[in-house]
Scaffold this motif. Structure first.
Motif, short mmCIF file in Angstrom:
data_model
loop_
_atom_site.label_atom_id
_atom_site.label_comp_id
_atom_site.label_asym_id
_atom_site.label_seq_id
_atom_site.Cartn_x
_atom_site.Cartn_y
_atom_site.Cartn_z
N ILE A 1 0.87 -1.10 0.06
CA ILE A 1 -0.06 0.16 0.03
C ILE A 1 0.87 1.24 -0.04
CG2 ILE A 1 -1.59 1.29 1.28
CD1 ILE A 1 -2.86 -1.33 2.26
N PRO A 2 1.81 1.77 0.84
CA PRO A 2 2.75 2.83 0.89
C PRO A 2 3.24 3.12 -0.43
CG PRO A 2 3.16 1.47 2.67
CD PRO A 2 2.36 0.36 1.81
N ALA A 3 3.59 2.35 -1.32
CA ALA A 3 4.26 2.61 -2.53
C ALA A 3 3.12 3.01 -3.56
CB ALA A 3 4.70 1.09 -3.09
N GLU B 1 -8.38 11.87 -4.53
CA GLU B 1 -8.05 10.77 -5.55
C GLU B 1 -7.43 9.72 -4.50
OE1 GLU B 1 -7.42 13.88 -5.95
OE2 GLU B 1 -7.51 14.33 -7.81
N GLU B 2 -6.98 10.23 -3.35
CA GLU B 2 -6.24 9.18 -2.25
C GLU B 2 -7.28 8.61 -1.54
OE1 GLU B 2 -2.31 10.55 -0.50
OE2 GLU B 2 -3.71 12.17 -0.52
N ARG B 3 -8.65 9.28 -1.37
CA ARG B 3 -9.75 8.75 -0.73
C ARG B 3 -10.37 7.68 -1.68
NH1 ARG B 3 -11.32 11.46 3.99
NH2 ARG B 3 -10.20 13.51 4.21
N SER B 4 -10.18 7.94 -3.07
CA SER B 4 -10.93 6.94 -3.92
C SER B 4 -10.12 5.70 -3.97
CB SER B 4 -10.88 7.60 -5.28
OG SER B 4 -11.75 8.75 -5.23
N LEU B 5 -8.70 5.93 -3.78
CA LEU B 5 -7.91 4.72 -3.80
C LEU B 5 -8.00 3.91 -2.62
CD1 LEU B 5 -5.62 3.14 -5.00
CD2 LEU B 5 -3.98 4.90 -4.05
N ILE B 6 -8.02 4.52 -1.40
CA ILE B 6 -8.31 3.68 0.00
C ILE B 6 -9.58 2.93 -0.23
CG2 ILE B 6 -9.49 5.27 1.29
CD1 ILE B 6 -7.64 4.52 3.59
N ASN B 7 -10.72 3.54 -0.81
CA ASN B 7 -11.87 2.75 -0.92
C ASN B 7 -11.79 1.70 -1.69
OD1 ASN B 7 -13.35 4.61 0.86
ND2 ASN B 7 -13.86 5.81 -0.77
N ALA B 8 -11.13 1.75 -2.87
CA ALA B 8 -11.00 0.81 -3.81
C ALA B 8 -10.04 -0.34 -3.36
CB ALA B 8 -10.17 1.35 -4.97
N ILE B 9 -8.82 -0.05 -2.49
CA ILE B 9 -8.05 -1.00 -1.90
C ILE B 9 -9.08 -1.77 -0.69
CG2 ILE B 9 -6.27 -1.67 -0.33
CD1 ILE B 9 -4.78 0.86 -1.94
N ALA B 10 -9.84 -1.09 0.06
CA ALA B 10 -10.64 -1.92 1.12
C ALA B 10 -11.84 -2.90 0.46
CB ALA B 10 -11.28 -0.62 1.82
N GLU B 11 -12.21 -2.27 -0.64
CA GLU B 11 -13.10 -3.05 -1.60
C GLU B 11 -12.58 -4.47 -1.79
OE1 GLU B 11 -16.07 -3.18 -5.33
OE2 GLU B 11 -15.19 -1.21 -4.58
N GLN B 12 -11.39 -4.39 -2.32
CA GLN B 12 -10.40 -5.26 -2.92
C GLN B 12 -10.36 -6.52 -1.70
OE1 GLN B 12 -11.34 -5.25 -6.08
NE2 GLN B 12 -9.23 -6.34 -6.31
N LEU B 13 -9.85 -5.75 -0.28
CA LEU B 13 -9.70 -6.69 0.79
C LEU B 13 -10.95 -7.29 1.20
CD1 LEU B 13 -7.33 -4.34 2.76
CD2 LEU B 13 -6.62 -6.32 1.72
N GLY B 14 -12.03 -6.56 0.90
CA GLY B 14 -13.08 -7.40 1.21
C GLY B 14 -13.63 -8.61 0.43
#
Length: 663
Positions: free
Chosen positions: A63-65, A129-142
């Motif tokens: 994620i940090p990268a 944009e960063e908020r959209s990215l974290i939402n997308a990553i959280a969705e993938q984790l789900g």
């Protein structure tokens, strides 16, 4: 001056473009970093050899990268109370969080932290944009968590299924519905079929099922159309034994998500046999009911018919006594007597067949019975059927019931004639002697070893089909039309011969005729044939006889017959009137002859009343048929003799004389 302004404007324009290019480059870098992150997540997700925990940790490290400033970014994921963090993780005030949703429920959280303040150019801590990215990553984790849980559930289910499948005592196996190949089988299947596991897995259903592949598929299709999940087949075990099985089938996805048929096999051979036995017992019960009804009907017929026969036979005997010897009418009267004897035998057959009459066996010369029966047969069969009689027996005396034996012979003759039909042929009846040893007796329905006479009936007819051979002695089984036979003849014949200590065998080939062999044990003594008797040669007397019968024609015949024998006769059609007369003068009579079945008072009751008045009065009870009293019961009452109608004149004369002399 103008040139200086133009240069300055141009320089400002260039700086503006550089700034915009830098911002655009920054945005593209962020987009590229996000795409790299999602690619890494997808790649990690596909590592099936990784555990769930290892997959999540690797994703967290990615994620940090993907963030604009990876050197100052750290992250953590909390799922199901499990915490995953980056190596540089530290909580700060600059935090961005997103919930992780699994199957519609909050299951965890993804947190992003900036370890220090961002560069001045960014207006706030986290951009849109960063908020959209974290939402997308959280969705993938789900989604990863959902997939992992589903796979874990499948793994557990397969493990449970495998354990239950392998160790269940019920026969189970898996089949490929396309090829019908057995994919797997449990230990119970190995034990049931008698094949090792490796040998079962190289077989198809058609290797153990007696049905063809098309028949199996048709049965499955019919079951689906009827909305049922079971099939009935016959399976062959390793030892060649054929068993009836009921198979229940259900589709199941196993082994790399391949559709298979899960089959559960129940052996129903014993159930099938029990059902067949039940049907057999029910058939026997129906037969018993029919026989009971026949017995009730035949009893009533026998009583009236025997009265009629006695009238006919008695009057015939009287007529013969009236005409001179040599009168042509004598021949006709002989035929009437012969017809009466045949009718008497017919009634006896009916009563014996319905088990309403006890069999009376006597020594009989079977060769004479065959000769007489074939004479009767010759007159009733087509002329294109030749009868050959081959008698070679030297010891052909048996102990048997004459009427029942005639019934057996006539049935075998009739079947032979029917088998030859309109085309005619040869009916051969032979009689030979045979000594049967212990081994041979065991093969012939466990006969008693000894001397036997074998009467064979052979025809040149169409023969018996192999599938019918085992059923020809079954009750009500017949290949004849409805108007040609009832199917009881051979069954009754078989029962009669078995009851006489013998057996019947049959040999037949379609198109080459049939032979029935009747085995009967030899009797050592020969009965002498009685001499012809006339009224003059019969025992007679002068005593006074009271005769009671509700049949007027029978009374008239008996009156004349007993008078010819010298007796003084008084007849009564009404038993009540007879009792009144006896009460008036009981010493007037020397003997009473009474019918059993009469209105108002039956014969046995009348006998009791008469003996109450005069205990020493001898009584002869006559009956055409009666369930109410037997010969033994009559004797217990005190009745001196018990006669079945019709009574031949000689038997009647000797019985009367015997009873009177003993009294």
């Amino acid at each position: 001056m103008a040139d200086n302004r133009t240069y300055e404007e141009l320089e400002q324009k260039i700086k503006q473009l550089e700034k915009e290019a830098l911002a655009r480059t920054h945005e593209l870098e962020k987009l590229a970093n996000g795409l790299d992150c999602f690619y890494g997540i997808s790649k990690t997700w596909g590592k099936s050899h990784f555990s769930f925990e290892k997959k999540i940790q690797e994703i967290v490290d990615l994620i940090p990268a993907s963030w604009p400033y990876p050197e100052i970014t750290c992250a953590q994921v909390i799922i199901d109370n499990l915490k995953f963090i980056t190596k540089n993780f530290k909580e700060t005030d600059c935090k961005l969080s997103c919930e992780i949703i699994v199957y519609g429920k909050l299951t965890g959280v993804l947190d992003i932290f900036y370890l220090q303040k961002k560069p001045e150019m960014d207006e706030e801590c986290f951009l849109k944009e960063e908020r959209s990215l974290i939402n997308a990553i959280a969705e993938q984790l789900g989604k990863i968590t959902e997939s992992e849980r589903m796979e874990e559930t499948i793994r557990v289910s397969e493990q449970k299924f495998s354990h239950i499948f392998k160790n269940n005592s019920t026969v189970m196996y898996l089949v490929d519905p396309e090829t019908l190949k057995i994919v797997d089988a449990n230990h119970a299947a190995e034990n049931y079929y008698g094949f090792a596991h490796r040998n079962l897995l190289v077989k198809k259903l058609t290797d153990i099922c007696l049905s063809t592949e098309s028949e199996i598929r048709n049965e499955i299709q019919k079951a689906e159309q009827a909305n049922r999940d079971f099939f009935l087949f016959k399976h062959r075990l390793a030892n060649g034994e054929i068993r009836d099985v009921e198979i229940r089938s259900t589709p199941i996805f196993l082994y790399e998500n391949k559709l298979l048929n899960f089959l559960i096999v129940h052996d129903i051979t014993d159930r099938i046999r029990a059902e067949e036995e039940k049907k057999k017992i029910e058939s026997q019960l129906r037969q018993s009911h029919k026989m009971e009804a026949l017995g009730t009907l035949s009893g009533g017929i026998a009583h009236d018919f025997n009265n009629i026969l006695w009238i006919i036979n008695g009057n015939t005997e009287l007529a013969k006594a009236e005409i001179p010897q040599g009168n042509p009418a004598g021949y006709n009267l002989d035929k009437v007597e012969e017809a009466c004897r045949r009718a008497t035998t017919l009634v006896t057959h009916i009563l014996s067949f319905s088990r309403q009459k006890e069999q009376k066996r006597q020594p009989l010369k079977i060769s004479l019975i065959i000769k007489e029966s074939l004479k009767l047969l010759r007159a009733s069969i087509p002329a294109n059927i030749d009868i050959h009689r081959v008698i070679s027996s030297q010891s052909d005396v048996i102990l048997a019931d004459l009427s029942l034996l005639n019934q057996v012979f006539m049935n075998l003759y009739t079947n032979a004639v029917h088998a030859m039909g309109k085309n005619g042929g040869i009916l051969e009846v032979s009689l030979v002697d045979l000594e049967i040893n212990k081994q041979e007796a065991a093969l012939l329905h466990n006969l008693t070893p000894g001397n036997y006479v074998i009467m064979s009936v052979r025809d040149t007819g169409h023969g018996i089909d192999p599938e019918n051979m085992e059923r020809i002695f079954d009750p009500y089984f017949t290949t004849k039309g409805d108007d040609e036979g009832t199917g009881m003849g051979l069954s009754a014949a078989y029962g009669i011969i078995i009851n006489h200590g013998g057996t019947i065998t049959v040999d037949s080939k379609p198109g080459k005729g049939t032979i029935f062999n009747v085995f009967l044990p030899v009797y050592e003594e020969v009965e002498k044939e009685p001499d012809l008797e006339t009224f003059k040669t019969l025992p007679s007397g002068k005593e006074r006889i009271l005769v009671v019968d509700d049949e007027n024609s029978l009374l008239d015949m008996l009156n004349k017959m007993l008078t010819l024998l010298g007796y003084k006769v008084e007849v009564f059609q009404n038993p009540v009137e007879a009792l009144k007369s006896f009460k008036t003068k009981p010493e007037k009579y020397d003997l009473v002859i009474t019918d059993q079945s009469m209105p108002y008072i039956t014969g046995d009751i009348l006998a009791k009343e008469l003996m109450n008045i005069r205990p020493d009065i001898p009584i002869i009870l006559c009956t055409g048929y009666s369930e109410l009293i037997s010969e033994e019961e009559a004797g217990d009452i005190g009745i001196k003799s018990f006669l079945f109608k019709p009574v031949e004149k000689g038997n009647l004369a000797r019985t009367i004389r015997k009873v009177l002399d003993q009294s």
